[in-house]
Design a protein around this motif. Sequence first.
Motif, PDB file in Angstrom:
ATOM      1  N   GLU A 281      -7.555   0.829   6.033  1.00 60.14           N
ATOM      2  CA  GLU A 281      -6.924   0.164   7.178  1.00 60.14           C
ATOM      3  C   GLU A 281      -5.653   0.884   7.622  1.00 60.14           C
ATOM      4  OE1 GLU A 281      -6.711  -3.783   5.333  1.00 60.14           O
ATOM      5  OE2 GLU A 281      -8.203  -4.449   6.791  1.00 60.14           O
ATOM      6  N   GLY A 282      -5.699   2.217   7.594  1.00 59.43           N
ATOM      7  CA  GLY A 282      -4.594   3.007   8.106  1.00 59.43           C
ATOM      8  C   GLY A 282      -3.436   3.209   7.153  1.00 59.43           C
ATOM      9  N   GLU A 283      -3.511   2.634   5.962  1.00 56.25           N
ATOM     10  CA  GLU A 283      -2.446   2.788   4.973  1.00 56.25           C
ATOM     11  C   GLU A 283      -2.966   3.579   3.776  1.00 56.25           C
ATOM     12  OE1 GLU A 283       0.462  -0.944   5.057  1.00 56.25           O
ATOM     13  OE2 GLU A 283      -1.600  -1.525   4.584  1.00 56.25           O
ATOM     14  N   THR A 284      -2.092   4.400   3.201  1.00 54.14           N
ATOM     15  CA  THR A 284      -2.476   5.207   2.046  1.00 54.14           C
ATOM     16  C   THR A 284      -1.616   4.852   0.837  1.00 54.14           C
ATOM     17  OG1 THR A 284      -3.180   7.066   3.429  1.00 54.14           O
ATOM     18  CG2 THR A 284      -2.716   7.541   1.113  1.00 54.14           C
ATOM     19  N   ALA A 285      -2.280   4.457  -0.224  1.00 50.84           N
ATOM     20  CA  ALA A 285      -1.599   4.225  -1.498  1.00 50.84           C
ATOM     21  C   ALA A 285      -1.752   5.482  -2.344  1.00 50.84           C
ATOM     22  CB  ALA A 285      -2.208   3.024  -2.217  1.00 50.84           C
ATOM     23  N   LYS A 286      -0.644   6.017  -2.846  1.00 53.05           N
ATOM     24  CA  LYS A 286      -0.681   7.249  -3.630  1.00 53.05           C
ATOM     25  C   LYS A 286      -0.919   6.943  -5.111  1.00 53.05           C
ATOM     26  CE  LYS A 286       2.211   9.903  -0.468  1.00 53.05           C
ATOM     27  NZ  LYS A 286       3.428  10.753  -0.309  1.00 53.05           N
ATOM     28  N   CYS A 287      -1.499   7.922  -5.793  1.00 52.21           N
ATOM     29  CA  CYS A 287      -1.786   7.727  -7.215  1.00 52.21           C
ATOM     30  C   CYS A 287      -1.946   9.076  -7.908  1.00 52.21           C
ATOM     31  CB  CYS A 287      -3.053   6.906  -7.395  1.00 52.21           C
ATOM     32  SG  CYS A 287      -4.531   7.714  -6.737  1.00 52.21           S
ATOM     33  N   LYS A 288      -1.980   9.029  -9.217  1.00 49.91           N
ATOM     34  CA  LYS A 288      -2.205  10.228 -10.013  1.00 49.91           C
ATOM     35  C   LYS A 288      -3.690  10.408 -10.331  1.00 49.91           C
ATOM     36  CE  LYS A 288       2.332   9.579 -12.158  1.00 49.91           C
ATOM     37  NZ  LYS A 288       3.042   9.197 -13.405  1.00 49.91           N
ATOM     38  N   LYS A 289      -4.408   9.284 -10.457  1.00 47.69           N
ATOM     39  CA  LYS A 289      -5.825   9.345 -10.812  1.00 47.69           C
ATOM     40  C   LYS A 289      -6.583   8.240 -10.082  1.00 47.69           C
ATOM     41  CE  LYS A 289      -4.811  11.235 -15.395  1.00 47.69           C
ATOM     42  NZ  LYS A 289      -4.855  11.041 -16.858  1.00 47.69           N
ATOM     43  N   VAL A 290      -7.858   8.531  -9.800  1.00 44.08           N
ATOM     44  CA  VAL A 290      -8.737   7.553  -9.156  1.00 44.08           C
ATOM     45  C   VAL A 290      -9.905   7.259 -10.089  1.00 44.08           C
ATOM     46  CG1 VAL A 290     -10.348   7.138  -7.261  1.00 44.08           C
ATOM     47  CG2 VAL A 290      -8.141   8.223  -6.803  1.00 44.08           C
ATOM     48  N   VAL A 291     -10.196   5.969 -10.268  1.00 46.42           N
ATOM     49  CA  VAL A 291     -11.352   5.513 -11.048  1.00 46.42           C
ATOM     50  C   VAL A 291     -12.247   4.739 -10.088  1.00 46.42           C
ATOM     51  CG1 VAL A 291     -12.135   4.051 -12.945  1.00 46.42           C
ATOM     52  CG2 VAL A 291     -10.018   5.377 -13.184  1.00 46.42           C
ATOM     53  N   CYS A 292     -13.552   4.989 -10.129  1.00 41.91           N
ATOM     54  CA  CYS A 292     -14.422   4.281  -9.187  1.00 41.91           C
ATOM     55  C   CYS A 292     -15.868   4.271  -9.660  1.00 41.91           C
ATOM     56  CB  CYS A 292     -14.335   4.911  -7.799  1.00 41.91           C
ATOM     57  SG  CYS A 292     -14.958   6.604  -7.703  1.00 41.91           S
ATOM     58  N   ASP A 293     -16.667   3.435  -8.994  1.00 43.53           N
ATOM     59  CA  ASP A 293     -18.111   3.477  -9.239  1.00 43.53           C
ATOM     60  C   ASP A 293     -18.720   4.528  -8.311  1.00 43.53           C
ATOM     61  OD1 ASP A 293     -19.107   2.375  -6.705  1.00 43.53           O
ATOM     62  OD2 ASP A 293     -18.390   0.423  -7.385  1.00 43.53           O
ATOM     63  N   PRO A 294     -19.973   4.915  -8.510  1.00 45.71           N
ATOM     64  CA  PRO A 294     -20.565   6.022  -7.742  1.00 45.71           C
ATOM     65  C   PRO A 294     -20.565   5.833  -6.232  1.00 45.71           C
ATOM     66  CG  PRO A 294     -21.905   5.549  -9.676  1.00 45.71           C
ATOM     67  CD  PRO A 294     -20.886   4.457  -9.584  1.00 45.71           C
ATOM     68  N   SER A 295     -20.553   4.595  -5.748  1.00 43.37           N
ATOM     69  CA  SER A 295     -20.666   4.365  -4.311  1.00 43.37           C
ATOM     70  C   SER A 295     -19.440   4.818  -3.534  1.00 43.37           C
ATOM     71  CB  SER A 295     -20.927   2.875  -4.033  1.00 43.37           C
ATOM     72  OG  SER A 295     -19.787   2.090  -4.354  1.00 43.37           O
ATOM     73  N   TYR A 296     -18.305   4.995  -4.211  1.00 41.62           N
ATOM     74  CA  TYR A 296     -17.081   5.366  -3.507  1.00 41.62           C
ATOM     75  C   TYR A 296     -16.910   6.880  -3.369  1.00 41.62           C
ATOM     76  CZ  TYR A 296     -15.422   0.546  -3.546  1.00 41.62           C
ATOM     77  OH  TYR A 296     -15.301  -0.802  -3.324  1.00 41.62           O
ATOM     78  N   LEU A 297     -17.616   7.645  -4.180  1.00 42.13           N
ATOM     79  CA  LEU A 297     -17.555   9.108  -4.088  1.00 42.13           C
ATOM     80  C   LEU A 297     -18.975   9.664  -4.186  1.00 42.13           C
ATOM     81  CD1 LEU A 297     -14.384   9.940  -6.243  1.00 42.13           C
ATOM     82  CD2 LEU A 297     -14.640  10.268  -3.771  1.00 42.13           C
ATOM     83  N   SER A 298     -19.767   9.381  -3.175  1.00 39.07           N
ATOM     84  CA  SER A 298     -21.195   9.714  -3.221  1.00 39.07           C
ATOM     85  C   SER A 298     -21.456  11.217  -3.241  1.00 39.07           C
ATOM     86  CB  SER A 298     -21.918   9.091  -2.017  1.00 39.07           C
ATOM     87  OG  SER A 298     -21.335   9.524  -0.803  1.00 39.07           O
TER      88      SER A 298
ATOM     89  N   MET B 286       0.810  -1.220   0.000  1.00 40.42           N
ATOM     90  CA  MET B 286       0.000   0.000   0.000  1.00 40.42           C
ATOM     91  C   MET B 286       0.848   1.278   0.000  1.00 40.42           C
ATOM     92  SD  MET B 286      -3.384  -0.357   0.023  1.00 40.42           S
ATOM     93  CE  MET B 286      -4.040   1.024   0.955  1.00 40.42           C
ATOM     94  N   ASP B 287       2.123   1.157   0.343  1.00 38.90           N
ATOM     95  CA  ASP B 287       2.949   2.354   0.426  1.00 38.90           C
ATOM     96  C   ASP B 287       3.584   2.717  -0.911  1.00 38.90           C
ATOM     97  OD1 ASP B 287       4.587   0.173   0.324  1.00 38.90           O
ATOM     98  OD2 ASP B 287       5.935   0.804   1.947  1.00 38.90           O
TER      99      ASP B 287
END
Length: 476
Positions: free
Chosen positions: A315-332, A1-2
Amino acid sequence: MDEEYDVIVLGTGLKECILSGLLSVDGLKVLHMDRNDYYGGESTSLNLNQLWKQFRGSDTPPAHLGSSRDYNVDMIPKFMMANGALVRVLIHTDVTKYLNFKAVDGSFVYNKGKIHKVPATDVEALKSPLMGLFEKRRARKFFIYVQDYEDSDPKSYEGLDLNKVTARDVISYYLILISFAFLPDLVKCVHKCINMYTGDLNTKKYGLDDNTVDFIGHSLALHKDDAYLDQPAMDFVKRVKSANLFPLLFQKLYAESLARFQGGSPYIYPLYGLGELPQAFARLSAVYGGTYMLSKPECKVEFDKDGKAFGVTSEGETAKCKKVVCDPSYLSDKVKKVGKVARAICIMSHPIPSTNDAHSVQVILPQKQLGRKSDMYLFCCSYSHNVAPKGKYIAFVTTEAESDNPGVELKPGIELLGPVDEIFFDTYDRYEPTNQNASDNCFISTSYDATTHFESTVQDVIAMYSQITGKVIFLF
């Protein structure tokens, strides 16, 4: 995750898994996470125990229905056009090597209170009761006009700008000319009237009757409701543009899909259900270096002070990224509700009546036939596609909800099924994104609609892929 990734994908629904596969093939470093312990998200397939637990609160279905593991019940039931966009994506990515398909037995349409087969051959078209003899002649004239239309040939426009006039205008315009073709002076008069057109023509008075327009617009052009009639006609004409002359009057996608498997419908369906599709694209992503993590709770998207997504915490860990793709339930907070789908899931011991004992079938019930604002769909598959035990059929009735009572709303479709062993009612909300992905680096898919084919699904995927990568997929 790091670690740091190019893209983090949240949710393993079909759209998200297709995108994960495509992005991995492009060489991007992809992390794919899901709060669930299974693939598929909203588009998963459930065994009988899972189905009972979700809708009845118990995982002990009655023994007479057979073994739980013999069932694969799709939560978003859809067929694939054999020459449609999803199949082209499967071929483009070589995901076909992970799947096996079988042709769907038939495609039908509800008309004047009865179920009729959508013709698959010239002989079927000639015998079809969907249109009378004179109506077939009028329809033939219209389809010849559509077939002859070419963007590069102004003579084929018949004086109409399809980017401005509506589909209703085109049908009315051309059929007025047909109706008076035997009187040259009246043709001139009609041409003059058309040039001064004020919008009061209607298809019923001048040409094809409403039932024929329903058949063309919904069963062949695959429109979901009658809104297309009052929209620019270009899309309608391109959908209807036939591959063959009358009587095989199919729009190109429909005709090419029909020819691909030489079956009774233009549709195919994977053995063991649609739950196989997300897993197949997940395998593709893994082959190209994608990383998958299931059972990841919360999956909170992190934003910097400028409002741009830079990672996902779980779970307390953050994975870094340039872009996020998701379905509507993750960014309501970045989506809006645009509708609701009502559905009935039925387990039966027989095929749908009046479908020639088809083991797999689609039936479209056009909105006007039911006095509704949107179409209703019947979807049926069976043991022939390995989604139920021998002798069992799984039927779905779906529509865009217009009330809060799915049992009453879906009654016209349910009545066409005959006796059912078990029935489950459900509704789910449909969402679409409201964010500006260029500003927040978030790319959110739209919810699945009520249609029983994947064309709109893949259109969303292709549009998202282009937004994420700046590239265009050439599938055709």
